[in-house]
Scaffold this motif. Structure first.
Motif, PDB file in Angstrom:
ATOM      1  N   GLU A   7      34.908  54.230  51.308  1.00  0.00           N
ATOM      2  CA  GLU A   7      35.827  53.305  51.114  1.00  0.00           C
ATOM      3  C   GLU A   7      35.389  52.046  51.046  1.00  0.00           C
ATOM      4  OE1 GLU A   7      39.642  54.159  52.460  1.00  0.00           O
ATOM      5  OE2 GLU A   7      39.848  56.119  51.574  1.00  0.00           O
ATOM      6  N   ASN A   8      34.526  51.945  52.197  1.00  0.00           N
ATOM      7  CA  ASN A   8      33.921  50.619  52.497  1.00  0.00           C
ATOM      8  C   ASN A   8      32.975  49.946  51.368  1.00  0.00           C
ATOM      9  OD1 ASN A   8      35.772  50.119  54.599  1.00  0.00           O
ATOM     10  ND2 ASN A   8      33.939  50.289  56.088  1.00  0.00           N
ATOM     11  N   ARG A  67      32.948  51.144  48.486  1.00  0.00           N
ATOM     12  CA  ARG A  67      33.562  50.908  47.141  1.00  0.00           C
ATOM     13  C   ARG A  67      34.019  49.485  47.089  1.00  0.00           C
ATOM     14  NH1 ARG A  67      38.907  48.844  45.783  1.00  0.00           N
ATOM     15  NH2 ARG A  67      39.536  49.951  43.935  1.00  0.00           N
ATOM     16  N   ASP A  68      34.658  48.977  48.364  1.00  0.00           N
ATOM     17  CA  ASP A  68      35.190  47.647  48.416  1.00  0.00           C
ATOM     18  C   ASP A  68      34.128  46.460  48.542  1.00  0.00           C
ATOM     19  OD1 ASP A  68      37.722  47.954  48.193  1.00  0.00           O
ATOM     20  OD2 ASP A  68      37.997  49.042  50.167  1.00  0.00           O
ATOM     21  N   VAL A  69      32.812  46.858  49.209  1.00  0.00           N
ATOM     22  CA  VAL A  69      32.173  45.901  49.518  1.00  0.00           C
ATOM     23  C   VAL A  69      30.868  45.825  48.311  1.00  0.00           C
ATOM     24  CG1 VAL A  69      30.140  45.045  50.963  1.00  0.00           C
ATOM     25  CG2 VAL A  69      32.089  46.004  52.030  1.00  0.00           C
ATOM     26  N   ARG A  85      32.592  45.931  43.487  1.00  0.00           N
ATOM     27  CA  ARG A  85      33.754  45.013  43.083  1.00  0.00           C
ATOM     28  C   ARG A  85      33.741  44.397  41.731  1.00  0.00           C
ATOM     29  NH1 ARG A  85      34.376  40.202  46.215  1.00  0.00           N
ATOM     30  NH2 ARG A  85      36.590  40.360  45.819  1.00  0.00           N
ATOM     31  N   GLU A 122      33.964  44.545  56.664  1.00  0.00           N
ATOM     32  CA  GLU A 122      34.051  45.340  55.665  1.00  0.00           C
ATOM     33  C   GLU A 122      35.848  45.622  55.079  1.00  0.00           C
ATOM     34  OE1 GLU A 122      32.384  46.300  57.933  1.00  0.00           O
ATOM     35  OE2 GLU A 122      30.194  46.916  57.541  1.00  0.00           O
ATOM     36  N   VAL A 128      36.724  42.393  53.279  1.00  0.00           N
ATOM     37  CA  VAL A 128      36.569  42.336  51.898  1.00  0.00           C
ATOM     38  C   VAL A 128      37.703  43.449  51.203  1.00  0.00           C
ATOM     39  CG1 VAL A 128      35.065  43.096  50.089  1.00  0.00           C
ATOM     40  CG2 VAL A 128      33.986  41.869  52.283  1.00  0.00           C
ATOM     41  N   ALA A 129      37.742  44.639  52.227  1.00  0.00           N
ATOM     42  CA  ALA A 129      38.905  45.551  51.496  1.00  0.00           C
ATOM     43  C   ALA A 129      40.215  44.945  51.341  1.00  0.00           C
ATOM     44  CB  ALA A 129      38.971  46.788  52.409  1.00  0.00           C
ATOM     45  N   ASN A 172      40.405  42.404  48.466  1.00  0.00           N
ATOM     46  CA  ASN A 172      40.145  43.172  47.167  1.00  0.00           C
ATOM     47  C   ASN A 172      41.799  43.610  46.829  1.00  0.00           C
ATOM     48  OD1 ASN A 172      37.735  43.001  46.910  1.00  0.00           O
ATOM     49  ND2 ASN A 172      37.269  45.090  47.276  1.00  0.00           N
ATOM     50  N   LEU A 217      43.765  40.549  45.794  1.00  0.00           N
ATOM     51  CA  LEU A 217      43.448  40.154  44.663  1.00  0.00           C
ATOM     52  C   LEU A 217      44.057  40.969  43.449  1.00  0.00           C
ATOM     53  CD1 LEU A 217      39.888  39.194  44.837  1.00  0.00           C
ATOM     54  CD2 LEU A 217      41.646  37.376  44.294  1.00  0.00           C
ATOM     55  N   TYR A 232      44.421  53.606  44.734  1.00  0.00           N
ATOM     56  CA  TYR A 232      43.363  53.264  45.771  1.00  0.00           C
ATOM     57  C   TYR A 232      44.014  52.555  46.782  1.00  0.00           C
ATOM     58  CZ  TYR A 232      39.240  51.999  48.103  1.00  0.00           C
ATOM     59  OH  TYR A 232      38.370  51.754  49.097  1.00  0.00           O
ATOM     60  N   ARG A 240      45.749  55.236  49.051  1.00  0.00           N
ATOM     61  CA  ARG A 240      44.725  56.014  49.727  1.00  0.00           C
ATOM     62  C   ARG A 240      44.072  55.180  50.888  1.00  0.00           C
ATOM     63  NH1 ARG A 240      39.278  58.815  47.336  1.00  0.00           N
ATOM     64  NH2 ARG A 240      37.942  58.316  49.346  1.00  0.00           N
ATOM     65  N   HIS A 241      43.724  53.997  50.831  1.00  0.00           N
ATOM     66  CA  HIS A 241      43.428  53.116  51.828  1.00  0.00           C
ATOM     67  C   HIS A 241      44.279  52.968  52.910  1.00  0.00           C
ATOM     68  CE1 HIS A 241      40.671  50.011  53.170  1.00  0.00           C
ATOM     69  NE2 HIS A 241      41.591  49.240  53.539  1.00  0.00           N
TER      70      HIS A 241
END
Lengths: 95, 252
Positions: free
Chosen positions: A37-38, A40-42, A45, B36, B39-40, B43, B46, B136, B139-140
């Motif tokens: 998941e990290n 995917r996010d890092v 994007r 990390e 950033v998530a 995201n 946004l 997503y 899920r997160h």
């Protein structure tokens, strides 16, 4: 304060189908699931990929800089290993 | 109430809820517990602001008075905002943010899935785009609820406390007034109460896996959908709207 860092994972992304996964960087995560998941996010994007692999950095065995001479230099004088003696048709790409 | 008025009001409710929650998440930028996760969370912020943009743009078109997304976002005051009270609650610790996000995501995913078959083609299109991101998000946030709930004694206690603080805001998500009833009759939006069984099942399943206390029966605190907000939204809007209020029409 003493602090236990999450383990390091190396991240590999396949930019599109047909290409192979390529190392793009690393990140910290508590386990592989979080690492995915990290990643995917890092690292995806901006539409960088269609598939992600994460590998615990500790699971990677790497060659040592000191091995450079014995590992890589012997290949330098063996030109016959390169297919440079063949005529390659113009239409063939990616060789 | 005409269908047009109902749709405008409904789009504000959805758009404002996305916008306020997106702003709350953006406040984590640079402050999350791990790089990390930082950033998530941004995201997610946004994504939510993106949903708000689509919904408010469409709201402006439905209203037909020439207001665009920026006009609606930056030039309405507290009593004209229509977001759920839950999403305007200020950030506390990371666990509280995750609990708030999870309770919202479980609702929003169900809603957007249903809205993809709306008889209003624009709304169905917006939902089709948003639903992938909501999958997503859920899920997160669900993953974190389990990690923290079933984590250490401290993280478990913090998660339990966070849910205790938030339950009272959840019934508002399933309320209906003339707006929702008008749209439900036209097949434009689902009856909010019909989202409840799926939401409860999702929430209860994750709470059980997280070894957290079961969802209590609560009497909800409501009002956000009709512009009656707590004291926190004013501060949120003051920060979010400052630039456009001070320099109307500023761009960069």
């Amino acid at each position: 304060m003493a602090r236990n860092e999450w383990p390091l994972f190396e991240v590999f992304i396949r930019p599109k189908n047909g290409l192979s996964h390529k190392h793009v960087g690393s990140l910290h995560a508590a386990d592989p699931r979080m690492a995915l998941e990290n990643a995917r996010d890092v690292y995806t994007r901006r539409g960088e990929g269609v598939s992600i692999w994460v590998v615990p950095a500790a699971a990677i065995s790497a060659s040592e800089p000191g091995d450079k001479e014995s590992f890589f230099e012997p290949a330098d004088d063996k030109v016959y290993r390169h297919p440079t003696f063949y005529d390659i048709p113009d239409d063939v790409k990616n060789i | 109430m005409t269908q047009q008025d109902a749709l405008f009001e409904y789009l504000l409710r959805l758009g404002d809820t996305s916008l306020a929650l997106g702003h709350r998440l953006s406040e984590w930028c640079g402050h999350a517990p791990e790089l990390e996760e930082d950033v998530a969370l941004t995201n997610l912020a946004l994504d939510l602001v993106g949903h708000a943009r689509m919904l408010l743009t469409y709201a402006g078109e439905v209203e037909g008075k020439g207001r665009d997304e920026d006009r609606l976002a930056y030039h309405r005051d507290v009593f004209d905002y229509r977001n759920h009270l839950m999403v305007e609650q200020p950030n506390r610790d990371f666990g509280h943010t995750i609990a708030r996000q999870f309770l919202h995501d479980a609702w929003a995913l169900e809603l957007y899935e249903r809205l993809t078959s709306s008889t209003d083609a624009n709304l169905a299109g917006i939902a089709a785009k948003a639903v992938k991101e909501k999958r997503y998000h859920l899920r997160h946030s669900a993953e974190w609820v389990v990690r923290l709930g079933d984590g250490t004694d401290v993280s478990h206690a913090k998660m339990a406390d966070a849910f205790d603080r938030l339950w009272r805001f959840t019934p508002e998500m399933f309320e209906a007034d003339e707006v929702e009833r008008t749209l439900a009759a036209a097949g434009i939006a689902p009856d909010p109460d019909s989202l409840r069984p799926a939401w409860e099942a999702r929430v209860d399943g994750v709470l059980a896996e997280a070894t957290l206390p079961a969802r209590p029966a609560v009497v909800g605190q409501t009002g956000g959908r009709s512009g009656r907000h707590g004291e926190h939204l004013g501060y949120l809007l003051a920060e979010m709207q400052y630039l456009q209020r001070a320099y109307p029409g500023a761009t960069w």
